[in-house]
Design a protein around this motif. Structure first.
Motif, PDB file in Angstrom:
ATOM      1  N   THR A  11      -5.733   5.969 -11.520  1.00  0.00           N
ATOM      2  CA  THR A  11      -5.455   5.909 -12.956  1.00  0.00           C
ATOM      3  C   THR A  11      -6.185   4.724 -13.580  1.00  0.00           C
ATOM      4  OG1 THR A  11      -3.246   6.814 -12.540  1.00  0.00           O
ATOM      5  CG2 THR A  11      -3.634   5.805 -14.688  1.00  0.00           C
ATOM      6  N   PRO A  12      -7.147   4.973 -14.492  1.00  0.00           N
ATOM      7  CA  PRO A  12      -7.923   3.869 -15.071  1.00  0.00           C
ATOM      8  C   PRO A  12      -7.058   2.799 -15.723  1.00  0.00           C
ATOM      9  CG  PRO A  12      -8.964   5.970 -15.582  1.00  0.00           C
ATOM     10  CD  PRO A  12      -7.648   6.288 -14.932  1.00  0.00           C
ATOM     11  N   ASP A  40       2.694   8.937 -10.408  1.00  0.00           N
ATOM     12  CA  ASP A  40       2.127   7.867 -11.225  1.00  0.00           C
ATOM     13  C   ASP A  40       3.110   6.704 -11.359  1.00  0.00           C
ATOM     14  OD1 ASP A  40      -0.128   9.375 -11.544  1.00  0.00           O
ATOM     15  OD2 ASP A  40       0.327  10.036 -13.584  1.00  0.00           O
ATOM     16  N   ALA A  41       4.397   7.041 -11.488  1.00  0.00           N
ATOM     17  CA  ALA A  41       5.411   5.992 -11.623  1.00  0.00           C
ATOM     18  C   ALA A  41       5.499   5.155 -10.350  1.00  0.00           C
ATOM     19  CB  ALA A  41       6.768   6.611 -11.941  1.00  0.00           C
ATOM     20  N   GLN A  42       5.429   5.807  -9.197  1.00  0.00           N
ATOM     21  CA  GLN A  42       5.476   5.076  -7.935  1.00  0.00           C
ATOM     22  C   GLN A  42       4.250   4.184  -7.770  1.00  0.00           C
ATOM     23  OE1 GLN A  42       5.913   8.646  -5.509  1.00  0.00           O
ATOM     24  NE2 GLN A  42       7.938   7.959  -4.804  1.00  0.00           N
ATOM     25  N   VAL A  43       3.071   4.710  -8.131  1.00  0.00           N
ATOM     26  CA  VAL A  43       1.843   3.921  -8.031  1.00  0.00           C
ATOM     27  C   VAL A  43       1.909   2.723  -8.966  1.00  0.00           C
ATOM     28  CG1 VAL A  43      -0.653   3.941  -8.433  1.00  0.00           C
ATOM     29  CG2 VAL A  43       0.432   5.869  -7.263  1.00  0.00           C
ATOM     30  N   ALA A  44       2.426   2.925 -10.184  1.00  0.00           N
ATOM     31  CA  ALA A  44       2.534   1.826 -11.145  1.00  0.00           C
ATOM     32  C   ALA A  44       3.502   0.757 -10.657  1.00  0.00           C
ATOM     33  CB  ALA A  44       2.983   2.366 -12.500  1.00  0.00           C
ATOM     34  N   CYS A  69       0.848  -1.182   0.000  1.00  0.00           N
ATOM     35  CA  CYS A  69       0.000   0.000   0.000  1.00  0.00           C
ATOM     36  C   CYS A  69       0.891   1.242   0.000  1.00  0.00           C
ATOM     37  CB  CYS A  69      -0.902   0.017   1.224  1.00  0.00           C
ATOM     38  SG  CYS A  69      -1.963  -1.429   1.372  1.00  0.00           S
ATOM     39  N   PRO A  70       1.051   1.898  -1.142  1.00  0.00           N
ATOM     40  CA  PRO A  70       1.932   3.064  -1.176  1.00  0.00           C
ATOM     41  C   PRO A  70       1.323   4.232  -0.418  1.00  0.00           C
ATOM     42  CG  PRO A  70       0.761   2.852  -3.250  1.00  0.00           C
ATOM     43  CD  PRO A  70       0.419   1.626  -2.443  1.00  0.00           C
TER      44      PRO A  70
END
Length: 374
Positions: free
Chosen positions: A192-193, A154-158, A147-148
Motif C-alpha cells: 500500500t503506497p 490492510d488493517a493488520q498491515v497498518a 514481520c506480519p
C-alpha cells in the motif's frame, strides 16, 4: 570514523556508490552472502572474499540461540569468531521469529517465543536486539521490526507497520552513539503506497544511517514486489543506502537495482548450490539432470570460478549424485562468484551510463537458455 555513503553515479534510478566503514569499503550495488550461523555454508571466509564479496550477513536470531551472543562477545566478537575481516551486517531477528519460532506471543514490549532448536523460552525486544547485535560487534545493525505473516488485511498491515515504527524509535534510543557502527531503519507497509510513505516519514523523523525496504520477498511474487519498488525507494533519503532484504533471484536483483536499490542479501546462491542448482548467464542449470553425465564441458565457459576452471559438468553431476560434499562447495562458490560478477557488471554499466543496454543484454542471454546437450 562513522559509516558513510557516497553516490558515484546514477543512470535512471539505478545508483552506483560506496559505503565506507572502518573495516573496508563496500561498492554498491552490493550483494551480501548470508552467513546465518557465522558461516556461509560450504565456503571458507577467504573463498567468500575471493568471489568479490565485500560484506556478509549474520543472523541475530540464530546466533542468539546458538552459540549465544554473550559467548561470541567473550570470544572476541563475530568477526574474530568466524574469521571474516570485512564488514558484517546483522539482521534484527524479527523475520526469523515470525517464520521459524514456535508459540509466539506478540506485545507492545516485544516477542516471547520458543526456540526451534530446543523449545527454550526467549524474549526479543528492540532493546535486546540492539544488545545482541552490539555483543556480536556487527558493523551495520538492523532495527527490530515486526514481520506480519501474509496474507494479511490492510488493517493488520497498518497496525504492524505502526508497531514497527514505535520499535524503530526504541531501537534508535537503545543503539545510542556508536561511532564506526551504523543503524538501519526498516520500512514496512505491505503493498500500500500510503502505508509505505507513512513508514518512510516516520523513519526519516527518527533518523537512520541507512534504510531497508522490508516486508517483500515473502511470497507476494515479482510483479507485486516490483510494483512496490517502483515507488517505495523514492520515499527514502537519496543520500543514504537503500537495502532490499531477502532478495533474490538474479532477475529480481537486476529489477531492484533498476528501481534504486543499493544492497541485497539472499540464501539462494548457497542453498541452490547445495541442491545441485547453478546460476549462470544463461539462467538456472540443474546439475542433477542425467543430460550432464557425459558432458566434458565446463558449467560456464566464460566463468573464472574454480568449479568452471577445473571441473566438467560430468564431474559436478557425479559428485552431486554421489552425495559428496565437494558438489555443494563447488556449486556454492560458482553461484556466489556469478552473483558478484552480476553486481560488478551493473556497477560498471551505471558508471558508464549504459545500464539500460546492459539490462537488455542480461535478459537476452538468459532468454537463450543453457547450451544444448551433446
Amino acid at each position: 570514523m562513522r559509516i558513510g555513503f557516497s553516490r558515484l553515479a546514477q543512470d535512471g534510478k539505478a545508483r552506483a556508490g560506496v559505503i565506507a566503514t572502518p573495516r573496508g569499503e563496500v561498492m554498491t550495488p552490493a550483494f551480501m552472502p548470508v552467513g546465518t550461523a557465522g558461516t556461509v555454508k560450504g565456503m571458507l571466509p577467504g573463498s567468500v572474499a575471493a568471489t568479490g564479496a565485500q560484506i556478509v550477513l549474520g543472523n541475530t536470531y540464530h546466533l542468539m540461540l546458538r552459540p549465544g551472543a554473550e559467548r561470541v562477545a567473550r570470544l572476541g566478537g563475530l568477526h574474530r569468531f568466524m574469521n571474516w575481516q570485512g564488514p558484517i551486517l546483522t539482521d534484527s531477528g524479527g523475520f526469523q521469529v515470525m517464520s521459524l519460532a514456535g508459540l509466539r506471543k506478540l506485545t507492545e514490549a516485544g516477542v516471547t517465543f520458543r526456540s526451534h532448536i530446543d523449545g527454550s523460552k526467549h524474549v526479543l525486544t528492540p532493546e535486546r536486539s540492539m544488545e545482541i547485535q552490539r555483543l556480536l560487534g556487527s558493523d551495520i545493525v538492523m532495527c527490530f521490526d515486526e514481520c506480519p505473516a501474509l496474507p494479511a488485511s490492510d488493517a493488520q498491515v497498518a497496525e504492524s507497520m505502526r508497531l514497527s515504527m514505535r520499535w524503530a524509535a526504541r531501537s534508535k534510543e537503545a543503539f545510542g552513539d556508536r561511532p564506526g557502527h551504523a543503524l538501519f531503519g526498516i520500512m514496512q507497509g505491505g503493498v500500500t503506497p500510503e502505508l509505505r510513505e507513512q513508514s518512510a516519514e516516520a523513519l526519516k523523523e527518527i533518523g537512520f544511517d541507512g534504510y531497508a525496504v522490508g516486508g517483500l520477498a515473502v511470497g507476494e511474487g515479482q510483479e507485486a514486489m516490483f510494483g512496490v519498488l517502483d515507488y517505495a525507494p523514492g520515499f527514502l533519503p537519496e543520500d543514504r543506502p537503500r537495502y532490499l532484504m531477502g532478495v533474490g533471484k538474479p532477475d529480481d536483483i537486476v529489477g531492484a537495482v533498476k528501481r534504486g536499490i543499493d544492497m541485497m542479501d539472499c540464501v539462494l546462491p548457497s542453498r541452490s548450490g547445495r541442491t545441485g542448482q547453478a546460476w549462470t548467464r544463461a539462467g538456472q542449470v540443474n546439475l542433477k539432470n542425467a543430460r550432464h553425465a557425459d558432458d566434458p564441458r565446463p558449467l560456464d565457459e566464460e566463468c573464472a570460478c574454480p568449479a568452471c576452471r577445473g571441473y566438467s559438468r560430468a564431474y559436478l553431476h557425479h559428485v552431486y549424485r554421489s552425495g559428496e560434499m565437494i558438489a555443494g562447495m563447488l556449486l556454492t562458490w560458482h553461484n556466489l562468484h556469478y552473483y558478484q560478477e552480476l553486481m560488478a557488471g551493473m556497477r560498471a554499466a551505471i558508471m558508464a551510463g549504459r545500464f539500460g543496454a546492459w539490462e537488455a543484454e542480461f535478459h537476452a542471454a538468459r532468454a537463450q537458455g543453457d547450451i544444448p546437450p551433446l
